[in-house]
Design a protein around this motif. Sequence first.
Motif, PDB file in Angstrom:
ATOM      1  N   PRO A  38       0.917  -1.419  -0.150  1.00  0.00           N
ATOM      2  CA  PRO A  38       0.405   0.115   0.372  1.00  0.00           C
ATOM      3  C   PRO A  38       0.791   1.640  -0.198  1.00  0.00           C
ATOM      4  O   PRO A  38       1.976   1.346   0.378  1.00  0.00           O
ATOM      5  CB  PRO A  38      -0.944  -0.298   1.009  1.00  0.00           C
ATOM      6  N   VAL A  39      -0.369   1.773  -0.271  1.00  0.00           N
ATOM      7  CA  VAL A  39       1.055   3.554  -0.605  1.00  0.00           C
ATOM      8  C   VAL A  39      -0.310   4.481  -0.909  1.00  0.00           C
ATOM      9  O   VAL A  39      -1.264   4.778  -0.734  1.00  0.00           O
ATOM     10  CB  VAL A  39       1.664   3.710  -2.186  1.00  0.00           C
ATOM     11  N   CYS A  40       0.993   5.835   0.537  1.00  0.00           N
ATOM     12  CA  CYS A  40      -0.643   6.822   1.247  1.00  0.00           C
ATOM     13  C   CYS A  40       0.670   8.338  -0.288  1.00  0.00           C
ATOM     14  O   CYS A  40       1.673   8.359   0.001  1.00  0.00           O
ATOM     15  CB  CYS A  40      -0.248   7.164   2.027  1.00  0.00           C
ATOM     16  N   ASP A  41      -0.907   8.584  -1.058  1.00  0.00           N
ATOM     17  CA  ASP A  41      -0.178   8.945  -2.066  1.00  0.00           C
ATOM     18  C   ASP A  41       0.163  10.496  -1.582  1.00  0.00           C
ATOM     19  O   ASP A  41      -1.102  10.797  -0.760  1.00  0.00           O
ATOM     20  CB  ASP A  41      -1.142   9.218  -3.535  1.00  0.00           C
ATOM     21  N   THR A  42       0.837  11.824  -2.331  1.00  0.00           N
ATOM     22  CA  THR A  42       1.048  13.157  -1.214  1.00  0.00           C
ATOM     23  C   THR A  42       1.534  14.279  -1.902  1.00  0.00           C
ATOM     24  O   THR A  42       2.503  13.033  -3.096  1.00  0.00           O
ATOM     25  CB  THR A  42       1.498  12.595   0.168  1.00  0.00           C
ATOM     26  N   ARG A  43       1.221  15.408  -1.734  1.00  0.00           N
ATOM     27  CA  ARG A  43       2.030  15.876  -3.106  1.00  0.00           C
ATOM     28  C   ARG A  43       3.684  16.414  -2.391  1.00  0.00           C
ATOM     29  O   ARG A  43       4.420  16.607  -3.405  1.00  0.00           O
ATOM     30  CB  ARG A  43       1.030  17.521  -3.102  1.00  0.00           C
ATOM     31  N   GLU A  73       7.956   1.911   4.198  1.00  0.00           N
ATOM     32  CA  GLU A  73       8.890   1.018   4.473  1.00  0.00           C
ATOM     33  C   GLU A  73       9.897   1.988   2.807  1.00  0.00           C
ATOM     34  O   GLU A  73      11.135   2.008   2.663  1.00  0.00           O
ATOM     35  CB  GLU A  73       8.821  -0.002   3.832  1.00  0.00           C
ATOM     36  N   ASP A  74       9.644   3.209   2.646  1.00  0.00           N
ATOM     37  CA  ASP A  74       9.964   3.603   1.746  1.00  0.00           C
ATOM     38  C   ASP A  74       9.513   4.818   1.401  1.00  0.00           C
ATOM     39  O   ASP A  74       8.435   5.480   2.144  1.00  0.00           O
ATOM     40  CB  ASP A  74      10.657   3.578   0.564  1.00  0.00           C
ATOM     41  N   ILE A  75       9.766   5.867   1.071  1.00  0.00           N
ATOM     42  CA  ILE A  75       9.599   7.205   0.565  1.00  0.00           C
ATOM     43  C   ILE A  75       9.821   7.365  -0.691  1.00  0.00           C
ATOM     44  O   ILE A  75      11.234   7.698  -1.078  1.00  0.00           O
ATOM     45  CB  ILE A  75      10.050   8.481   1.651  1.00  0.00           C
ATOM     46  N   VAL A  76       9.156   7.383  -1.698  1.00  0.00           N
ATOM     47  CA  VAL A  76       9.829   7.544  -3.144  1.00  0.00           C
ATOM     48  C   VAL A  76       8.798   9.190  -3.696  1.00  0.00           C
ATOM     49  O   VAL A  76       7.380   8.934  -3.145  1.00  0.00           O
ATOM     50  CB  VAL A  76       9.407   6.640  -4.148  1.00  0.00           C
ATOM     51  N   THR A  77       9.752  10.080  -5.047  1.00  0.00           N
ATOM     52  CA  THR A  77       9.195  10.936  -5.531  1.00  0.00           C
ATOM     53  C   THR A  77       9.347  10.687  -6.797  1.00  0.00           C
ATOM     54  O   THR A  77      10.243  10.292  -7.151  1.00  0.00           O
ATOM     55  CB  THR A  77      10.047  12.177  -5.273  1.00  0.00           C
ATOM     56  N   ILE A  89       4.276   7.114   0.016  1.00  0.00           N
ATOM     57  CA  ILE A  89       5.088   7.050   1.420  1.00  0.00           C
ATOM     58  C   ILE A  89       4.386   5.451   1.509  1.00  0.00           C
ATOM     59  O   ILE A  89       3.175   4.707   1.183  1.00  0.00           O
ATOM     60  CB  ILE A  89       4.057   7.799   2.427  1.00  0.00           C
ATOM     61  N   VAL A  90       5.415   4.207   1.219  1.00  0.00           N
ATOM     62  CA  VAL A  90       5.015   3.284   0.576  1.00  0.00           C
ATOM     63  C   VAL A  90       4.853   2.240   2.198  1.00  0.00           C
ATOM     64  O   VAL A  90       6.279   2.387   3.073  1.00  0.00           O
ATOM     65  CB  VAL A  90       7.057   1.974   0.066  1.00  0.00           C
ATOM     66  N   LEU A  91       4.011   1.398   2.537  1.00  0.00           N
ATOM     67  CA  LEU A  91       3.786   1.036   4.067  1.00  0.00           C
ATOM     68  C   LEU A  91       3.781  -0.433   3.835  1.00  0.00           C
ATOM     69  O   LEU A  91       4.028  -0.804   3.014  1.00  0.00           O
ATOM     70  CB  LEU A  91       2.036   1.614   3.994  1.00  0.00           C
ATOM     71  N   LYS A  92       4.266  -0.934   4.952  1.00  0.00           N
ATOM     72  CA  LYS A  92       3.624  -2.007   5.593  1.00  0.00           C
ATOM     73  C   LYS A  92       2.041  -2.061   5.057  1.00  0.00           C
ATOM     74  O   LYS A  92       1.811  -1.830   5.775  1.00  0.00           O
ATOM     75  CB  LYS A  92       4.956  -2.856   6.775  1.00  0.00           C
TER      76      LYS A  92
END
Length: 144
Positions: A38-43, A73-77, A89-92
Amino acid sequence: MALHVIKLCVGAVSIQDLVDWHDHQAFSRLALGLDPRPVCDTRMTPKRRSEILDGGSLYWVIKGQILVRQEIEDIVTLEEADGRTRCEIVLKHHHILTAPRRRAAFQGWRYLQVKDAPPDLKNLDGGDELPEPLRKELLDLGAW
């Protein structure tokens, strides 16, 4: 030292809504050949990435209360075709219940210091937990 992130779970009325959304997201991403986490999308991308990745979690505010967290787990731009950037924002996929704590509405996300984070109750993978409506009622009554 770890640093957490807090975000409103817009549109969810329960923890189960969040879990269901993440399940749907995982299946959809897998069908597209993407990472199913799962990811949390944010600007906006957090500037304190290294601190967050040092054991930080995303704390979810549902209906005005912090109720659950997920380890980050990670933060990807990512860069969009129009040149704008966004952040994932990559989540467990593991959801951990927290002691309920009221939180006023805000936009976007905020940093949350370890000392300010509510303690964990137990994870959603089993055990005897209070039903969510009862938890909410106890909090509303001031008994929690």
